[in-house]
Structures are given as structure tokens and as C-alpha cells.
Design a protein around this motif. Sequence first.
Motif, PDB file in Angstrom:
ATOM      1  N   GLU A   1      25.022  23.715 -37.479  1.00  0.00           N
ATOM      2  CA  GLU A   1      23.620  23.935 -37.736  1.00  0.00           C
ATOM      3  C   GLU A   1      22.788  23.244 -38.793  1.00  0.00           C
ATOM      4  N   GLU A   2      23.686  23.357 -39.900  1.00  0.00           N
ATOM      5  CA  GLU A   2      23.173  22.689 -41.021  1.00  0.00           C
ATOM      6  C   GLU A   2      23.198  21.214 -40.907  1.00  0.00           C
ATOM      7  N   ALA A   3      24.252  20.640 -40.448  1.00  0.00           N
ATOM      8  CA  ALA A   3      24.442  19.258 -40.321  1.00  0.00           C
ATOM      9  C   ALA A   3      23.022  18.734 -39.259  1.00  0.00           C
ATOM     10  N   THR A   4      22.811  19.270 -38.133  1.00  0.00           N
ATOM     11  CA  THR A   4      21.724  18.979 -37.241  1.00  0.00           C
ATOM     12  C   THR A   4      20.463  19.055 -38.183  1.00  0.00           C
ATOM     13  N   ALA A   5      20.066  20.049 -38.774  1.00  0.00           N
ATOM     14  CA  ALA A   5      18.754  20.043 -39.758  1.00  0.00           C
ATOM     15  C   ALA A   5      18.992  18.964 -40.423  1.00  0.00           C
ATOM     16  N   ARG A   6      19.982  18.729 -41.292  1.00  0.00           N
ATOM     17  CA  ARG A   6      20.050  17.551 -42.359  1.00  0.00           C
ATOM     18  C   ARG A   6      19.795  16.241 -41.380  1.00  0.00           C
ATOM     19  N   ALA A   7      20.250  16.096 -40.278  1.00  0.00           N
ATOM     20  CA  ALA A   7      20.043  14.716 -39.583  1.00  0.00           C
ATOM     21  C   ALA A   7      18.471  14.642 -39.228  1.00  0.00           C
ATOM     22  N   LEU A   8      17.770  15.641 -38.655  1.00  0.00           N
ATOM     23  CA  LEU A   8      16.555  15.666 -38.331  1.00  0.00           C
ATOM     24  C   LEU A   8      15.851  15.490 -39.591  1.00  0.00           C
ATOM     25  N   ALA A   9      16.023  16.239 -40.811  1.00  0.00           N
ATOM     26  CA  ALA A   9      15.269  15.816 -42.138  1.00  0.00           C
ATOM     27  C   ALA A   9      15.266  14.597 -42.512  1.00  0.00           C
ATOM     28  N   GLU A  10      16.373  13.744 -42.487  1.00  0.00           N
ATOM     29  CA  GLU A  10      16.712  12.494 -42.805  1.00  0.00           C
ATOM     30  C   GLU A  10      15.919  11.538 -41.906  1.00  0.00           C
ATOM     31  N   LYS A  11      16.030  11.906 -40.760  1.00  0.00           N
ATOM     32  CA  LYS A  11      15.157  10.947 -39.774  1.00  0.00           C
ATOM     33  C   LYS A  11      13.475  10.909 -40.026  1.00  0.00           C
ATOM     34  N   LYS A  12      13.079  12.265 -40.259  1.00  0.00           N
ATOM     35  CA  LYS A  12      11.906  12.427 -40.595  1.00  0.00           C
ATOM     36  C   LYS A  12      11.368  11.678 -41.884  1.00  0.00           C
ATOM     37  N   ALA A  13      12.294  11.806 -43.061  1.00  0.00           N
ATOM     38  CA  ALA A  13      12.112  11.246 -44.258  1.00  0.00           C
ATOM     39  C   ALA A  13      12.202   9.983 -44.288  1.00  0.00           C
ATOM     40  N   ARG A  14      12.816   9.121 -43.051  1.00  0.00           N
ATOM     41  CA  ARG A  14      12.683   7.861 -43.186  1.00  0.00           C
ATOM     42  C   ARG A  14      11.460   7.122 -42.722  1.00  0.00           C
ATOM     43  N   THR A  15      10.400   8.065 -42.302  1.00  0.00           N
ATOM     44  CA  THR A  15       9.251   7.395 -41.702  1.00  0.00           C
ATOM     45  C   THR A  15       8.152   7.321 -42.998  1.00  0.00           C
ATOM     46  N   ILE A  16       8.768   7.722 -43.959  1.00  0.00           N
ATOM     47  CA  ILE A  16       8.086   7.617 -45.311  1.00  0.00           C
ATOM     48  C   ILE A  16       8.358   6.158 -45.742  1.00  0.00           C
ATOM     49  N   ARG A  17       6.994   5.476 -45.956  1.00  0.00           N
ATOM     50  CA  ARG A  17       7.173   3.937 -46.164  1.00  0.00           C
ATOM     51  C   ARG A  17       7.391   3.636 -47.678  1.00  0.00           C
ATOM     52  N   GLU A  18       6.345   4.299 -48.369  1.00  0.00           N
ATOM     53  CA  GLU A  18       6.315   4.065 -49.831  1.00  0.00           C
ATOM     54  C   GLU A  18       6.415   5.377 -50.624  1.00  0.00           C
ATOM     55  N   ALA A  19       6.826   5.417 -51.943  1.00  0.00           N
ATOM     56  CA  ALA A  19       7.000   6.792 -52.619  1.00  0.00           C
ATOM     57  C   ALA A  19       5.652   7.392 -52.757  1.00  0.00           C
ATOM     58  N   PRO A  20       5.375   8.615 -52.577  1.00  0.00           N
ATOM     59  CA  PRO A  20       4.240   9.399 -52.872  1.00  0.00           C
ATOM     60  C   PRO A  20       3.835   8.937 -54.298  1.00  0.00           C
ATOM     61  N   ALA A  21       2.310   8.730 -54.415  1.00  0.00           N
ATOM     62  CA  ALA A  21       1.892   8.413 -55.465  1.00  0.00           C
ATOM     63  C   ALA A  21       1.551   9.773 -56.547  1.00  0.00           C
ATOM     64  N   ASP A  22       1.430  10.877 -56.015  1.00  0.00           N
ATOM     65  CA  ASP A  22       1.204  12.107 -56.749  1.00  0.00           C
ATOM     66  C   ASP A  22       1.611  13.486 -56.184  1.00  0.00           C
ATOM     67  N   ARG A  23       1.370  14.389 -56.792  1.00  0.00           N
ATOM     68  CA  ARG A  23       2.161  15.628 -55.972  1.00  0.00           C
ATOM     69  C   ARG A  23       1.237  16.157 -54.870  1.00  0.00           C
ATOM     70  N   ALA A  24       0.203  15.739 -54.490  1.00  0.00           N
ATOM     71  CA  ALA A  24      -0.130  16.160 -53.226  1.00  0.00           C
ATOM     72  C   ALA A  24       0.172  15.220 -52.250  1.00  0.00           C
ATOM     73  N   GLU A  25       0.576  14.030 -52.491  1.00  0.00           N
ATOM     74  CA  GLU A  25       1.206  13.181 -51.511  1.00  0.00           C
ATOM     75  C   GLU A  25       2.673  13.796 -51.032  1.00  0.00           C
ATOM     76  N   THR A  26       3.266  13.887 -52.098  1.00  0.00           N
ATOM     77  CA  THR A  26       4.593  14.477 -52.173  1.00  0.00           C
ATOM     78  C   THR A  26       4.602  15.765 -51.439  1.00  0.00           C
ATOM     79  N   ASP A  27       3.742  17.001 -51.775  1.00  0.00           N
ATOM     80  CA  ASP A  27       3.706  18.022 -50.886  1.00  0.00           C
ATOM     81  C   ASP A  27       3.357  17.890 -49.458  1.00  0.00           C
ATOM     82  N   LYS A  28       2.493  16.834 -49.242  1.00  0.00           N
ATOM     83  CA  LYS A  28       2.289  16.426 -47.656  1.00  0.00           C
ATOM     84  C   LYS A  28       3.508  15.975 -46.954  1.00  0.00           C
ATOM     85  N   ALA A  29       4.305  15.175 -47.610  1.00  0.00           N
ATOM     86  CA  ALA A  29       5.291  14.553 -47.020  1.00  0.00           C
ATOM     87  C   ALA A  29       6.494  15.719 -46.798  1.00  0.00           C
TER      88      ALA A  29
END
Length: 191
Positions: free
Chosen positions: A129-157
Motif C-alpha cells: 500500500e505504501e509503495a503504491t502511494a509513493r509511486a502515485l505521489a512521485e508521478k504527481k510530483a513530476r508534473t511540477i516544472r519549476e521549484a516553488p518560489a515561496d511558501r504559498a506555491e509549495t503548499d499548493k503543490a
Amino acid sequence: MTSREQKIAQLKEAIAGFTPGQFDQEAEEAKAAVRRRALGLLDVRARSRQELRERLIEAEFEPVVVDDVLDDLAAVNLLDDAAFAREWVRQRHARRGKSTRVLEQELRQKGVDSATRAEALEQIDAADEEATARALAEKKARTIREAPADRAETDKALRRIVGVLARRGFPQGMSLRIAREALEERIAGLG
């Protein structure tokens, strides 16, 4: 003797006691129509007994005839809730990344009893279950194209990644932890 064994024994007894002239043509024609529809539905995908029963009754077949046909299908192993539940869990977890909580709810909605649900869900352990959740989270994280500029963008991601996991029913604490790790890894990879 189990219920299934009793039904098979009853069927064998009825067959042994059959004599010519006992054939009820009208009843067999009604069962044939229900059987055709049931087999057509089972040909599309496996179904639980309750799910198939509901579909056949919605098609305006008589409940008594439907139950007879379902008993016949179960007697020849074409309708088996345990096999259905095991396969449902295996496929939905592997292909769709569903959590055990969501899978348990889906099986309950399909009329699978609690003991059969529990047995089917034993296929998935905490590490899977954890491996599946990790794979999904990593896949979604790969959609982030550039590092968040501030705390608000980090929280949104982070909310977006947690949302993917929440929609699939993963526990909140695990989702947040894995989402943070995936986001941190992605940001480090972009930098």
C-alpha cells in the motif's frame, strides 16, 4: 456440509429423480432468457452475485427465476464471489492504485460479504500500500516544472499531491508524509 455442497447435492438428487414428462418447457424458456443475459453480462467482466442479481432484476426478469439461474451458475463455478473479490482487489490495486479502504468500500457496494472482503484484501500488505502511494505521489510530483518560489506555491503543490492520494483513499498521515517526501525530492531534482 456447506451451502454450496447442499445445493449441489439437491441438484444431483433432482436430476436422479427426473423422469420424462417432468420437463417444464415454459420454466426452462424463462431460465434460458435469464441465463443468456447473465452470461452476456459475465462475458463483459466478472461480477458479484448481488451485482448480477440486481442487473437481471433491473432487466425485468422474475426474481425467483433469476435466483434459480444464479444458483445454476454458482454450481458450475461461473459465479463465485470469493474469486471475483480477489481479482477485483488485485486489478484495482495494481492498475488504478486504489487503497484497501476504497477497495473494501467498492466490494461492499457490490454485495460481497465481510469475510470474503477481508480475505481478498489480505493480498495487499502495508508495504504494498505504501509503495503504491509513493509511486502515485512521485508521478504527481513530476508534473511540477519549476521549484516553488515561496511558501504559498509549495503548499499548493503539496495539496495537489496529497489530493491524488486522498482521492484513492490512502490514510491522511501516510499521504501527507509521502507527499512531502515526493515534493522535497522533486524540488531537489529541479534545483
